[in-house]
Design a protein around this motif. Structure first.
Motif, PDB file in Angstrom:
ATOM      1  N   MET A   1       0.831  -1.200   0.000  1.00 36.69           N
ATOM      2  CA  MET A   1       0.000   0.000   0.000  1.00 36.69           C
ATOM      3  C   MET A   1       0.880   1.270   0.000  1.00 36.69           C
ATOM      4  SD  MET A   1      -3.118   1.014   2.415  1.00 36.69           S
ATOM      5  CE  MET A   1      -3.074   2.547   3.266  1.00 36.69           C
ATOM      6  N   TYR A   2       0.455   2.258  -0.811  1.00 31.68           N
ATOM      7  CA  TYR A   2       1.243   3.485  -0.916  1.00 31.68           C
ATOM      8  C   TYR A   2       1.089   4.348   0.334  1.00 31.68           C
ATOM      9  CZ  TYR A   2       1.800   2.635  -5.898  1.00 31.68           C
ATOM     10  OH  TYR A   2       2.138   2.110  -7.109  1.00 31.68           O
ATOM     11  N   ARG A   3       2.194   4.988   0.736  1.00 35.15           N
ATOM     12  CA  ARG A   3       2.101   5.993   1.793  1.00 35.15           C
ATOM     13  C   ARG A   3       1.967   7.369   1.147  1.00 35.15           C
ATOM     14  NH1 ARG A   3       7.287   5.594   4.151  1.00 35.15           N
ATOM     15  NH2 ARG A   3       7.580   4.456   2.228  1.00 35.15           N
ATOM     16  N   ARG A   4       1.148   8.240   1.748  1.00 33.98           N
ATOM     17  CA  ARG A   4       0.962   9.596   1.221  1.00 33.98           C
ATOM     18  C   ARG A   4       1.861  10.523   2.046  1.00 33.98           C
ATOM     19  NH1 ARG A   4      -2.751  13.810   1.378  1.00 33.98           N
ATOM     20  NH2 ARG A   4      -2.954  14.685  -0.702  1.00 33.98           N
ATOM     21  N   ILE A   5       2.730  11.255   1.353  1.00 33.37           N
ATOM     22  CA  ILE A   5       3.695  12.076   2.096  1.00 33.37           C
ATOM     23  C   ILE A   5       3.671  13.546   1.654  1.00 33.37           C
ATOM     24  CG2 ILE A   5       5.260  10.074   2.329  1.00 33.37           C
ATOM     25  CD1 ILE A   5       7.185  11.761   0.420  1.00 33.37           C
ATOM     26  N   ALA A   6       4.210  14.393   2.545  1.00 36.96           N
ATOM     27  CA  ALA A   6       4.504  15.790   2.200  1.00 36.96           C
ATOM     28  C   ALA A   6       6.012  15.955   2.317  1.00 36.96           C
ATOM     29  CB  ALA A   6       3.799  16.732   3.163  1.00 36.96           C
ATOM     30  N   ILE A   7       6.589  16.796   1.466  1.00 34.98           N
ATOM     31  CA  ILE A   7       8.029  17.093   1.571  1.00 34.98           C
ATOM     32  C   ILE A   7       8.169  18.598   1.790  1.00 34.98           C
ATOM     33  CG2 ILE A   7      10.283  17.018   0.416  1.00 34.98           C
ATOM     34  CD1 ILE A   7       9.296  14.729  -1.306  1.00 34.98           C
ATOM     35  N   GLY A  28      -5.321  23.886  11.932  1.00 37.85           N
ATOM     36  CA  GLY A  28      -6.043  24.568  10.858  1.00 37.85           C
ATOM     37  C   GLY A  28      -6.769  23.585   9.957  1.00 37.85           C
ATOM     38  N   GLY A  29      -6.493  22.272  10.119  1.00 37.45           N
ATOM     39  CA  GLY A  29      -7.209  21.247   9.349  1.00 37.45           C
ATOM     40  C   GLY A  29      -7.038  21.365   7.847  1.00 37.45           C
ATOM     41  N   TYR A  30      -5.850  21.838   7.409  1.00 35.27           N
ATOM     42  CA  TYR A  30      -5.679  22.068   5.969  1.00 35.27           C
ATOM     43  C   TYR A  30      -5.684  20.774   5.159  1.00 35.27           C
ATOM     44  CZ  TYR A  30      -4.271  26.633   7.647  1.00 35.27           C
ATOM     45  OH  TYR A  30      -4.247  27.838   8.273  1.00 35.27           O
ATOM     46  N   PHE A  31      -5.204  19.685   5.761  1.00 40.42           N
ATOM     47  CA  PHE A  31      -5.084  18.441   4.983  1.00 40.42           C
ATOM     48  C   PHE A  31      -5.783  17.262   5.657  1.00 40.42           C
ATOM     49  CE2 PHE A  31      -1.522  21.102   3.691  1.00 40.42           C
ATOM     50  CZ  PHE A  31      -1.701  21.095   2.315  1.00 40.42           C
ATOM     51  N   ASN A  32      -6.647  17.531   6.628  1.00 45.31           N
ATOM     52  CA  ASN A  32      -7.385  16.461   7.330  1.00 45.31           C
ATOM     53  C   ASN A  32      -6.468  15.334   7.792  1.00 45.31           C
ATOM     54  OD1 ASN A  32      -9.790  17.766   6.919  1.00 45.31           O
ATOM     55  ND2 ASN A  32      -9.994  16.917   4.854  1.00 45.31           N
ATOM     56  N   ASN A  33      -5.302  15.717   8.254  1.00 39.50           N
ATOM     57  CA  ASN A  33      -4.365  14.729   8.800  1.00 39.50           C
ATOM     58  C   ASN A  33      -4.048  13.610   7.811  1.00 39.50           C
ATOM     59  OD1 ASN A  33      -2.849  14.568  11.011  1.00 39.50           O
ATOM     60  ND2 ASN A  33      -4.508  13.964  12.405  1.00 39.50           N
ATOM     61  N   SER A  34      -4.022  13.926   6.515  1.00 42.08           N
ATOM     62  CA  SER A  34      -3.990  12.857   5.521  1.00 42.08           C
ATOM     63  C   SER A  34      -2.578  12.404   5.136  1.00 42.08           C
ATOM     64  CB  SER A  34      -4.737  13.306   4.271  1.00 42.08           C
ATOM     65  OG  SER A  34      -4.109  14.444   3.730  1.00 42.08           O
ATOM     66  N   PHE A  35      -1.548  13.001   5.734  1.00 42.92           N
ATOM     67  CA  PHE A  35      -0.196  12.558   5.378  1.00 42.92           C
ATOM     68  C   PHE A  35       0.297  11.486   6.352  1.00 42.92           C
ATOM     69  CE2 PHE A  35      -0.190  16.929   3.599  1.00 42.92           C
ATOM     70  CZ  PHE A  35      -0.126  16.540   2.270  1.00 42.92           C
ATOM     71  N   ASP A  36       0.811  10.402   5.793  1.00 40.93           N
ATOM     72  CA  ASP A  36       1.381   9.351   6.650  1.00 40.93           C
ATOM     73  C   ASP A  36       2.758   9.773   7.144  1.00 40.93           C
ATOM     74  OD1 ASP A  36      -0.748   7.466   6.178  1.00 40.93           O
ATOM     75  OD2 ASP A  36       0.017   7.400   4.120  1.00 40.93           O
ATOM     76  N   GLU A  37       3.464  10.539   6.291  1.00 40.97           N
ATOM     77  CA  GLU A  37       4.821  10.998   6.663  1.00 40.97           C
ATOM     78  C   GLU A  37       5.039  12.411   6.147  1.00 40.97           C
ATOM     79  OE1 GLU A  37       7.781   8.374   5.064  1.00 40.97           O
ATOM     80  OE2 GLU A  37       7.175   6.714   6.373  1.00 40.97           O
ATOM     81  N   ILE A  51      13.139  19.431  16.546  1.00 38.46           N
ATOM     82  CA  ILE A  51      11.802  19.923  16.161  1.00 38.46           C
ATOM     83  C   ILE A  51      10.817  18.758  16.149  1.00 38.46           C
ATOM     84  CG2 ILE A  51      10.449  20.967  14.278  1.00 38.46           C
ATOM     85  CD1 ILE A  51      13.013  22.506  13.492  1.00 38.46           C
ATOM     86  N   SER A  52      11.273  17.639  15.609  1.00 42.68           N
ATOM     87  CA  SER A  52      10.415  16.462  15.522  1.00 42.68           C
ATOM     88  C   SER A  52      10.006  15.983  16.921  1.00 42.68           C
ATOM     89  CB  SER A  52      11.184  15.400  14.752  1.00 42.68           C
ATOM     90  OG  SER A  52      10.614  14.182  14.907  1.00 42.68           O
ATOM     91  N   SER A  53      10.980  15.931  17.874  1.00 44.07           N
ATOM     92  CA  SER A  53      10.625  15.490  19.241  1.00 44.07           C
ATOM     93  C   SER A  53       9.695  16.496  19.894  1.00 44.07           C
ATOM     94  CB  SER A  53      11.836  15.354  20.167  1.00 44.07           C
ATOM     95  OG  SER A  53      12.926  14.909  19.507  1.00 44.07           O
ATOM     96  N   ALA A  54       9.959  17.801  19.683  1.00 43.19           N
ATOM     97  CA  ALA A  54       9.111  18.816  20.317  1.00 43.19           C
ATOM     98  C   ALA A  54       7.678  18.728  19.806  1.00 43.19           C
ATOM     99  CB  ALA A  54       9.674  20.214  20.043  1.00 43.19           C
ATOM    100  N   LEU A  55       7.497  18.350  18.546  1.00 47.01           N
ATOM    101  CA  LEU A  55       6.145  18.276  17.987  1.00 47.01           C
ATOM    102  C   LEU A  55       5.441  16.974  18.385  1.00 47.01           C
ATOM    103  CD1 LEU A  55       6.681  19.816  14.435  1.00 47.01           C
ATOM    104  CD2 LEU A  55       5.438  20.795  16.348  1.00 47.01           C
ATOM    105  N   GLY A  56       6.229  16.015  18.891  1.00 47.39           N
ATOM    106  CA  GLY A  56       5.654  14.790  19.459  1.00 47.39           C
ATOM    107  C   GLY A  56       4.876  13.949  18.460  1.00 47.39           C
ATOM    108  N   THR A  57       5.351  13.886  17.229  1.00 51.71           N
ATOM    109  CA  THR A  57       4.677  13.000  16.260  1.00 51.71           C
ATOM    110  C   THR A  57       5.732  12.195  15.512  1.00 51.71           C
ATOM    111  OG1 THR A  57       3.510  12.946  14.145  1.00 51.71           O
ATOM    112  CG2 THR A  57       4.499  15.040  14.713  1.00 51.71           C
ATOM    113  N   ASP A  58       5.440  10.915  15.287  1.00 50.81           N
ATOM    114  CA  ASP A  58       6.422  10.100  14.564  1.00 50.81           C
ATOM    115  C   ASP A  58       6.235  10.195  13.053  1.00 50.81           C
ATOM    116  OD1 ASP A  58       4.112   8.708  14.347  1.00 50.81           O
ATOM    117  OD2 ASP A  58       4.778   6.930  15.481  1.00 50.81           O
ATOM    118  N   ILE A  86       3.304   8.245  -2.472  1.00 45.38           N
ATOM    119  CA  ILE A  86       2.547   9.247  -3.226  1.00 45.38           C
ATOM    120  C   ILE A  86       2.859  10.597  -2.574  1.00 45.38           C
ATOM    121  CG2 ILE A  86       0.237  10.171  -3.676  1.00 45.38           C
ATOM    122  CD1 ILE A  86      -0.741   7.344  -3.979  1.00 45.38           C
ATOM    123  N   VAL A  87       3.326  11.547  -3.375  1.00 44.24           N
ATOM    124  CA  VAL A  87       3.637  12.873  -2.816  1.00 44.24           C
ATOM    125  C   VAL A  87       2.412  13.769  -3.016  1.00 44.24           C
ATOM    126  CG1 VAL A  87       5.169  14.877  -2.914  1.00 44.24           C
ATOM    127  CG2 VAL A  87       6.099  12.592  -3.331  1.00 44.24           C
ATOM    128  N   GLY A  88       1.836  14.199  -1.896  1.00 41.72           N
ATOM    129  CA  GLY A  88       0.648  15.059  -1.970  1.00 41.72           C
ATOM    130  C   GLY A  88       0.993  16.528  -1.903  1.00 41.72           C
TER     131      GLY A  88
END
Ligand SMILES: NC(=O)c1ccc[n+]([C@@H]2O[C@H](COP(=O)([O-])OP(=O)(O)OC[C@H]3O[C@@H](n4cnc5c(N)ncnc54)[C@H](OP(=O)(O)O)[C@@H]3O)[C@@H](O)[C@H]2O)c1
Length: 266
Positions: A1-7, A28-37, A51-58, A86-88
């Protein structure tokens, strides 16, 4: 299955970091949490990790790359090939400027500016588009240009010219990529409160000190408004209002007059 990512390039600081923060927690709900990475690209891996640890998301994947050279672009290209996501969303925010007269600057500083602001941005689009698929949610490219790109700027010549390139290139790409259902937005802010000015003046000024200090924008506000503009399919987003006036002036007043006026302001 493809992962949807932002770069997001340039995500260790300033405007890129503001985008990273908004998108990672879907503020702000701009992308409905739709990025896997979210691939957060910059040279300073330690800062990206903090920055990654401070934001607390893997979801945040730090990618260390110097985009001013071929090997940095190849790092991203190889990762895309290996993981086939898939790059969104691609946000090209990495950028630099060098203040001062061209004849006083080392050739390498000019090369680095053009390599990062123009060549890396173009190459990032070129390597990423094959992974963009229009499956309901339109893929988006956001290029951070600058209002400096509206006009030539003595004392900041290479930077201003590089940002003219970004505006022109983005405009053309928005037409070339339209048949693929990809939206391209060039963003043209005026001064923004980031580390940019300190780096551009090689540490001599930490903030904008001349007349521009009255027009400094907040990076988080800029990032939020940019995401909205991108969702509306805007090709050029100029922010804030003061820069819209400059944009208009650059179209109707002869360039030589504006250069003379801005020279006097400095
Ligand atoms: N701040 C302003 O007043 C302003 C106004 C208009 C437009 N802009 C544009 O906005 C964009 C972001 O700038 P900013 O204000 O956020 O400045 P900033 O705080 O200095 O951030 C620049 C970012 O680019 C990254 N970067 C620099 N050189 C790089 C390289 N060779 N390879 C990979 N990444 C590199 C930096 O990370 P590392 O150092 O970790 O690599 C950092 O994350 C730039 O394109 C700039 O031209 C800024």
């Amino acid at each position: 299955m493809y992962r949807r990512i932002a770069i997001i390039t340039g995500s260790s600081s300033g405007i890129g970091k503001a985008f990273l923060e908004l998108i990672a927690n879907d503020n702000g709900g701009y992308f409905n949490n739709s990025f896997d990475e979210i691939w957060a690209v910059a040279r300073r891996g330690d800062v990206l990790n903090e920055i990654s640890s401070a934001l607390g998301t893997d979801k945040i994947i730090p990618v260390v790359a110097d985009l001013s050279c071929d090997s940095g672009i190849k790092t991203i290209e190889d990762k895309l090939k290996a993981e086939n996501p898939i790059v969104g969303l691609l946000i090209n925010s990495a950028g630099m400027g060098i203040k001062g007269l061209v004849m006083d600057k080392p050739a390498k500083a000019l090369d680095d500016t053009v390599n990062l602001n123009c060549n890396a941005l173009s190459r990032m689009i070129r390597i990423t588009v094959p992974y963009m698929k229009n499956e309901g949610e339109r893929p988006r490219i956001i290029n951070i240009a600058s209002s400096a790109g509206f006009l030539p700027q003595p004392n900041f010549a290479c930077y201003a010219a590089s940002k003219s390139y970004v505006i022109s290139f983005s405009r053309a790409m928005s037409y070339e990529l339209k048949p693929l259902g990809i939206d391209v937005t060039a963003v043209c802010p005026g001064p923004v409160a980031t580390d940019f000015q300190r780096r551009a003046t090689e540490g001599k000024e930490t903030d904008f000190t001349d007349w521009r200090k009255n027009f400094v924008a907040d990076p988080v506000k800029l990032a939020g408004k940019t995401l909205k503009a991108s969702r509306k399919g805007k090709r050029i987003f100029v922010y804030p209002f003061s820069q819209k006036l400059l944009h208009l002036a650059s179209k109707i007043i002869p360039t030589s007059w504006i250069l003379c006026f801005s020279g006097n302001l400095k």
